[in-house]
Motif scaffolding. Sequence first.
Motif, PDB file in Angstrom:
ATOM      1  N   PRO A  67      -8.491   5.748   0.704  1.00  0.00           N
ATOM      2  CA  PRO A  67      -8.757   4.816   1.808  1.00  0.00           C
ATOM      3  C   PRO A  67      -7.732   3.692   1.849  1.00  0.00           C
ATOM      4  CG  PRO A  67     -10.312   4.447   0.016  1.00  0.00           C
ATOM      5  CD  PRO A  67      -9.506   5.659  -0.360  1.00  0.00           C
ATOM      6  N   THR A  68      -7.669   3.029   2.983  1.00  0.00           N
ATOM      7  CA  THR A  68      -6.785   1.874   3.109  1.00  0.00           C
ATOM      8  C   THR A  68      -7.411   0.673   2.407  1.00  0.00           C
ATOM      9  OG1 THR A  68      -7.794   1.350   5.234  1.00  0.00           O
ATOM     10  CG2 THR A  68      -5.811   2.700   5.268  1.00  0.00           C
ATOM     11  N   ALA A  69      -6.629  -0.392   2.242  1.00  0.00           N
ATOM     12  CA  ALA A  69      -7.085  -1.552   1.468  1.00  0.00           C
ATOM     13  C   ALA A  69      -8.350  -2.171   2.045  1.00  0.00           C
ATOM     14  CB  ALA A  69      -5.975  -2.598   1.404  1.00  0.00           C
ATOM     15  N   ASP A  70      -8.487  -2.181   3.378  1.00  0.00           N
ATOM     16  CA  ASP A  70      -9.659  -2.821   3.974  1.00  0.00           C
ATOM     17  C   ASP A  70     -10.939  -2.025   3.764  1.00  0.00           C
ATOM     18  OD1 ASP A  70      -9.050  -0.747   5.659  1.00  0.00           O
ATOM     19  OD2 ASP A  70      -8.917  -1.957   7.490  1.00  0.00           O
ATOM     20  N   GLN A  71     -10.832  -0.825   3.207  1.00  0.00           N
ATOM     21  CA  GLN A  71     -12.015  -0.017   2.895  1.00  0.00           C
ATOM     22  C   GLN A  71     -12.348  -0.042   1.405  1.00  0.00           C
ATOM     23  OE1 GLN A  71     -10.191   3.554   4.662  1.00  0.00           O
ATOM     24  NE2 GLN A  71     -11.813   3.555   6.189  1.00  0.00           N
ATOM     25  N   LEU A  72     -11.594  -0.802   0.628  1.00  0.00           N
ATOM     26  CA  LEU A  72     -11.815  -0.893  -0.817  1.00  0.00           C
ATOM     27  C   LEU A  72     -12.456  -2.232  -1.177  1.00  0.00           C
ATOM     28  CD1 LEU A  72      -8.371   0.555  -1.985  1.00  0.00           C
ATOM     29  CD2 LEU A  72     -10.577   1.747  -1.998  1.00  0.00           C
ATOM     30  N   ASN A  73     -12.862  -2.343  -2.426  1.00  0.00           N
ATOM     31  CA  ASN A  73     -13.492  -3.574  -2.920  1.00  0.00           C
ATOM     32  C   ASN A  73     -12.430  -4.418  -3.638  1.00  0.00           C
ATOM     33  OD1 ASN A  73     -16.110  -2.602  -2.097  1.00  0.00           O
ATOM     34  ND2 ASN A  73     -16.119  -1.316  -3.932  1.00  0.00           N
ATOM     35  N   ILE A  74     -11.539  -5.008  -2.871  1.00  0.00           N
ATOM     36  CA  ILE A  74     -10.452  -5.784  -3.446  1.00  0.00           C
ATOM     37  C   ILE A  74     -10.944  -7.201  -3.721  1.00  0.00           C
ATOM     38  CG2 ILE A  74      -8.083  -6.538  -3.157  1.00  0.00           C
ATOM     39  CD1 ILE A  74      -8.460  -3.497  -3.171  1.00  0.00           C
ATOM     40  N   PRO A  75     -10.899  -7.683  -4.969  1.00  0.00           N
ATOM     41  CA  PRO A  75     -11.372  -9.040  -5.283  1.00  0.00           C
ATOM     42  C   PRO A  75     -10.549 -10.101  -4.547  1.00  0.00           C
ATOM     43  CG  PRO A  75     -11.032  -7.758  -7.294  1.00  0.00           C
ATOM     44  CD  PRO A  75     -10.426  -6.967  -6.181  1.00  0.00           C
ATOM     45  N   ALA A  76     -11.227 -11.129  -4.084  1.00  0.00           N
ATOM     46  CA  ALA A  76     -10.538 -12.231  -3.414  1.00  0.00           C
ATOM     47  C   ALA A  76      -9.525 -12.860  -4.368  1.00  0.00           C
ATOM     48  CB  ALA A  76     -11.548 -13.278  -2.950  1.00  0.00           C
ATOM     49  N   GLY A  77      -8.350 -13.143  -3.858  1.00  0.00           N
ATOM     50  CA  GLY A  77      -7.313 -13.765  -4.666  1.00  0.00           C
ATOM     51  C   GLY A  77      -6.572 -12.808  -5.571  1.00  0.00           C
ATOM     52  N   SER A  78      -6.871 -11.517  -5.503  1.00  0.00           N
ATOM     53  CA  SER A  78      -6.231 -10.558  -6.411  1.00  0.00           C
ATOM     54  C   SER A  78      -4.744 -10.406  -6.134  1.00  0.00           C
ATOM     55  CB  SER A  78      -6.922  -9.196  -6.312  1.00  0.00           C
ATOM     56  OG  SER A  78      -6.777  -8.656  -5.008  1.00  0.00           O
ATOM     57  N   GLU A  79      -4.312 -10.813  -4.921  1.00  0.00           N
ATOM     58  CA  GLU A  79      -2.882 -10.720  -4.634  1.00  0.00           C
ATOM     59  C   GLU A  79      -2.060 -11.647  -5.513  1.00  0.00           C
ATOM     60  OE1 GLU A  79      -4.714 -13.772  -1.935  1.00  0.00           O
ATOM     61  OE2 GLU A  79      -5.201 -11.732  -2.584  1.00  0.00           O
ATOM     62  N   MET A  80      -2.755 -12.636  -6.138  1.00  0.00           N
ATOM     63  CA  MET A  80      -2.072 -13.545  -7.051  1.00  0.00           C
ATOM     64  C   MET A  80      -2.079 -13.015  -8.489  1.00  0.00           C
ATOM     65  SD  MET A  80      -1.201 -15.759  -4.872  1.00  0.00           S
ATOM     66  CE  MET A  80      -0.528 -17.018  -5.958  1.00  0.00           C
ATOM     67  N   MET A  81      -2.788 -11.894  -8.708  1.00  0.00           N
ATOM     68  CA  MET A  81      -2.901 -11.315 -10.042  1.00  0.00           C
ATOM     69  C   MET A  81      -1.891 -10.180 -10.192  1.00  0.00           C
ATOM     70  SD  MET A  81      -7.068 -11.020  -9.934  1.00  0.00           S
ATOM     71  CE  MET A  81      -7.131  -9.970 -11.376  1.00  0.00           C
ATOM     72  N   PRO A  82      -1.472  -9.890 -11.405  1.00  0.00           N
ATOM     73  CA  PRO A  82      -0.636  -8.696 -11.596  1.00  0.00           C
ATOM     74  C   PRO A  82      -1.446  -7.437 -11.290  1.00  0.00           C
ATOM     75  CG  PRO A  82      -1.259  -9.639 -13.719  1.00  0.00           C
ATOM     76  CD  PRO A  82      -1.694 -10.615 -12.678  1.00  0.00           C
ATOM     77  N   ALA A  83      -0.784  -6.442 -10.750  1.00  0.00           N
ATOM     78  CA  ALA A  83      -1.481  -5.198 -10.396  1.00  0.00           C
ATOM     79  C   ALA A  83      -2.159  -4.573 -11.606  1.00  0.00           C
ATOM     80  CB  ALA A  83      -0.483  -4.223  -9.777  1.00  0.00           C
ATOM     81  N   SER A  84      -1.596  -4.776 -12.802  1.00  0.00           N
ATOM     82  CA  SER A  84      -2.176  -4.178 -14.011  1.00  0.00           C
ATOM     83  C   SER A  84      -3.520  -4.802 -14.380  1.00  0.00           C
ATOM     84  CB  SER A  84      -1.196  -4.317 -15.181  1.00  0.00           C
ATOM     85  OG  SER A  84      -0.871  -5.679 -15.404  1.00  0.00           O
ATOM     86  N   ALA A  85      -3.871  -5.952 -13.745  1.00  0.00           N
ATOM     87  CA  ALA A  85      -5.155  -6.585 -14.036  1.00  0.00           C
ATOM     88  C   ALA A  85      -6.284  -5.957 -13.232  1.00  0.00           C
ATOM     89  CB  ALA A  85      -5.083  -8.081 -13.747  1.00  0.00           C
ATOM     90  N   LEU A  86      -5.959  -5.139 -12.247  1.00  0.00           N
ATOM     91  CA  LEU A  86      -6.970  -4.483 -11.426  1.00  0.00           C
ATOM     92  C   LEU A  86      -7.338  -3.130 -12.040  1.00  0.00           C
ATOM     93  CD1 LEU A  86      -5.512  -5.299  -7.892  1.00  0.00           C
ATOM     94  CD2 LEU A  86      -7.346  -6.492  -9.114  1.00  0.00           C
ATOM     95  N   ASN A  87      -8.370  -2.513 -11.476  1.00  0.00           N
ATOM     96  CA  ASN A  87      -8.851  -1.241 -12.008  1.00  0.00           C
ATOM     97  C   ASN A  87      -9.233  -0.334 -10.843  1.00  0.00           C
ATOM     98  OD1 ASN A  87     -11.291   0.558 -12.849  1.00  0.00           O
ATOM     99  ND2 ASN A  87     -10.269   0.058 -14.774  1.00  0.00           N
ATOM    100  N   GLY A  88      -8.704   0.875 -10.852  1.00  0.00           N
ATOM    101  CA  GLY A  88      -8.947   1.796  -9.757  1.00  0.00           C
ATOM    102  C   GLY A  88     -10.405   2.116  -9.532  1.00  0.00           C
ATOM    103  N   ASP A  89     -11.163   2.257 -10.612  1.00  0.00           N
ATOM    104  CA  ASP A  89     -12.592   2.549 -10.476  1.00  0.00           C
ATOM    105  C   ASP A  89     -13.333   1.379  -9.841  1.00  0.00           C
ATOM    106  OD1 ASP A  89     -12.286   5.060 -11.633  1.00  0.00           O
ATOM    107  OD2 ASP A  89     -12.600   4.273 -13.661  1.00  0.00           O
ATOM    108  N   GLN A  90     -13.019   0.181 -10.276  1.00  0.00           N
ATOM    109  CA  GLN A  90     -13.730  -0.995  -9.794  1.00  0.00           C
ATOM    110  C   GLN A  90     -13.456  -1.279  -8.317  1.00  0.00           C
ATOM    111  OE1 GLN A  90     -12.591  -4.117 -12.513  1.00  0.00           O
ATOM    112  NE2 GLN A  90     -14.002  -3.430 -14.123  1.00  0.00           N
ATOM    113  N   ILE A  91     -12.249  -1.009  -7.860  1.00  0.00           N
ATOM    114  CA  ILE A  91     -11.976  -1.291  -6.450  1.00  0.00           C
ATOM    115  C   ILE A  91     -12.337  -0.126  -5.535  1.00  0.00           C
ATOM    116  CG2 ILE A  91     -10.141  -2.907  -7.082  1.00  0.00           C
ATOM    117  CD1 ILE A  91      -8.087  -0.817  -6.231  1.00  0.00           C
ATOM    118  N   GLY A  92     -12.748   1.013  -6.115  1.00  0.00           N
ATOM    119  CA  GLY A  92     -13.273   2.105  -5.303  1.00  0.00           C
ATOM    120  C   GLY A  92     -12.288   3.201  -4.949  1.00  0.00           C
ATOM    121  N   LEU A  93     -11.201   3.332  -5.708  1.00  0.00           N
ATOM    122  CA  LEU A  93     -10.278   4.438  -5.459  1.00  0.00           C
ATOM    123  C   LEU A  93     -10.911   5.760  -5.881  1.00  0.00           C
ATOM    124  CD1 LEU A  93      -6.844   2.977  -6.631  1.00  0.00           C
ATOM    125  CD2 LEU A  93      -7.519   3.550  -4.294  1.00  0.00           C
TER     126      LEU A  93
END
Length: 215
Positions: A67-93
Amino acid sequence: MEGRTSPMKPLWLSLMAATLAFAPITVASAQDAAGGTPAAAAAADEDDDDDDDDDDDAGSDRAAMVPTADQLNIPAGSEMMPASALNGDQIGLPAATLSSQIVTPLVLGQGGEPFAVSHNDIYLRSNQAYRWDISSEGDVEYKFNAPGFFRNVWMNQIVIEDLEIHMAGAPAWLEYDAHGTISVSFQTIRPGRYEWYVEGLEGDQDMKGTITVVP
């Protein structure tokens, strides 16, 4: 003895005739055991090939759509975080798979509007194979650039109208002089946030977005 027929000769001829009479049945039985006549075996091979094709098509139909980004659970302010701090399972990939996943196609000049794009931001998993269709519907020339992204994935192939280009490195850009689709197949390697953009545009005509690769 000359002119006389041996009493064993008629018996020998009878046995030979019986053997020849049963030979076709024996050969047919052997062919049945081995899968039929050569023609039948060839037909079976063709059926097997068709089955393989059907399996491939079915696999394509079952391929996960990212899905595109607007269909995922992207945490607010995550654009200021390194990509390695995110998790594919948690955001719904979609869960990681051994087969290629399909990235939601990106359309440049969507609906014939020269500077409209179907979406801007995409999230992918690291160490996952993907196929991404990037299309042009606008009546202007587009030079699609994603240099950091292309340098940080393993590029498998680029396909244009069933013609395959196999890569030994990153493409400089994808150029569209007419309507059409370029299909890019690749495997992500390392997490990171990468920018894509259409060269030479700015302000209200700006066409750009991000590709974020997460663990």
